[in-house]
Scaffold this active site. Structure first.
Site, PDB file in Angstrom:
ATOM      1  CE  LYS A  56      -3.964   1.958   2.542  1.00 42.63           C
ATOM      2  NZ  LYS A  56      -4.859   1.779   3.708  1.00 42.63           N
ATOM      3  CB  SER A 131      -8.144   3.692   2.825  1.00 41.23           C
ATOM      4  OG  SER A 131      -7.302   3.079   3.803  1.00 41.23           O
ATOM      5  CB  SER A 155      -8.571   0.841   5.796  1.00 36.00           C
ATOM      6  OG  SER A 155      -9.278   2.042   5.909  1.00 36.00           O
TER       7      SER A 155
END
Length: 452
Positions: A56, A131, A155
């Site tokens: 990420k 997210s 997330s």
């Protein structure tokens, strides 16, 4: 796509072939938006070594451009590896590709990224969740063996649920946050998104453990989980009845069928209720935004990242932040600044912290009677882009995940069904603090039951 467990058996030449295959697939699926556009350089170095793990874009990887999907960090190059990256490298893995995300991890749709939205591999008209939507979409689409994400209020778990893969949030403090771009320091936690529960345990074991660089890191010795996985353990599972009953009909039906399957498998099912979920939402968004307003104040255009033109220092700060931060990030920073202001600190922030303590006690009270808690991940399946245009509606999509972060507990998202449109439905298992073994054992059993 080859699983992580299978990849551990590959030779160096086979790993090299896997890296080349992944690079080709990533370049052919750019329309998915799972990876950030920069597809050259070390982040996709096919000649490197190590089993490839997608990362990420808020986790520091030395010499990578790491931007938290924000305009304000364009041009920033990480000068060091996050602790989880150091651990990956030491275990024979390697960071491979930056995955897309909501800007600074603030969102649940992966629409607020500076690089554009990520699509759901199951249905391109629907959100992948967020997210960590890029990480989940990459794993679900077969363009990542496994990925790392971060979970502040769901997330990891929510995008894993929407995309149909496994997402695991460890106990707060179990995995070092050193090198993670902070959103909410008391809630953030790094964890794996994988194709199955066994892979989640393998990757978790690699990144877990005490780190002197993180003052919130849990100091007791970490005992590995993957080699002790037991899918035959009979557990007492507390079903959060009021949360299950609140979900949309198709989700509720899948959850109820899963509960019956757990009973048939020999688990003891008890029924409990938790505090109305609206209190979770209120406490979470006060605490998270307050911490975000402090954490993001460091981005001012002076030391690193994008810098706007200005004639004086105050103008530099204002112009840089106005141009650099997206709408959702600005909204949350303003809310956080408001709740921390002198006239409202006691009325909002202190009350939210008291509510957090109460929410944590509620979870712990149930876990005194049960090994695991069973509840939904989200009220519905993945929704269409633009369907939740009101930010408040979008916040409510995390209603069943944020309480776990407030309590600091480990939790995992496991796929349990598909609806009539082939959209994924998942359930969430939550365990006691630092008892990831039981969470993973229960998840492995659930996975086995669902797969038949």
């Amino acid at each position: 796509m080859i699983t992580l467990k299978e990849a551990l058996k590959l030779s160096k030449d086979e790993i090299l072939a896997l890296r080349k295959e992944l690079k080709d697939k990533i370049l052919k699926t750019k329309d998915l938006g799972a990876y950030i556009e920069q597809l050259t350089g070390e982040d996709l170095n096919e000649s490197g070594s190590g089993i490839p793990i997608a990362i990420k874009d808020n986790i520091q990887v030395k010499n990578w451009s790491v931007t938290s999907a924000s305009n304000i960090l364009q041009g920033y190059v990480a000068p060091y590896d996050a602790t989880v990256i150091t651990k990956l490298r030491s275990a024979g893995f390697a960071p491979f590709g930056r995955t897309n995300m909501d800007e600074f991890a603030m969102g649940s749709t992966t629409e607020s990224s500076f690089y554009g939205k990520t699509l759901n591999p199951t249905d391109y008209s629907r959100v992948p969740g967020g997210s960590s939507g890029g990480s989940a979409a990459a794993v679900a689409a077969g363009i990542a063996v496994a990925a790392l994400g971060s979970d502040t209020g769901g997330s990891i778990r929510q995008p894993a649920a929407f995309c149909g893969c496994v997402g695991f949030k460890p106990t707060y403090g179990r995995v070092s946050r050193y090198g993670l771009a902070a959103y909410s320091s008391s809630l953030d936690q790094i964890g794996p998104i994988t194709q199955n529960v066994t892979d989640a345990a393998i990757l978790f074991d690699v990144i877990a453990g005490y780190d002197k660089m993180d003052s919130t890191s849990y100091s007791k010795e970490f005992i590995s989980t993957a080699d002790k996985l037991n899918s035959d353990r009979k557990l007492t599972i507390a079903v959060i009845e009021n949360f299950v009953n609140e979900t949309k009909d198709e989700v509720k039906s899948a959850l109820l069928k899963t509960i019956e399957k757990l009973k048939s498998a020999g688990h003891k099912i008890i029924y409990k209720n938790l505090l109305n979920s609206k209190y979770n939402i209120a406490a979470y968004y006060i605490i998270a935004t307050a911490e975000a307003s402090t954490n993001l104040s460091r981005y001012d255009g002076v030391r690193y990242g994008n810098r706007a033109k200005a004639s004086n220092l105050n103008e530099l700060y204002a112009n840089t932040r106005s141009a650099g931060f997206g709408e959702e990030v600005q909204r949350r920073m303003l809310l956080g600044t408001f709740v921390l202001s002198s006239g409202y600190y006691d009325a909002y922030y202190i009350k939210a912290q008291k509510a957090r303590a109460y929410i944590k006690k509620e979870y712990e009270k149930i876990l005194d009677e049960a090994d695991l808690i069973f509840m939904p991940i989200a009220p519905s399946v993945a929704y269409k882009f633009g369907e939740l245009a009101n930010p408040l509606d979008a916040y409510l999509s995390d209603v069943y995940t944020i309480g776990v972060n407030l309590a600091g507990l480990p939790a995992i998202s496991v796929p349990i069904a598909k609806n009539s449109e082939n959209l994924n439905i998942s359930a969430q298992l939550i365990g006691r603090a630092y008892d990831e073994q039981t969470v993973l054992d229960g998840a492995l059993n659930l996975e086995k039951i669902i797969k038949g």
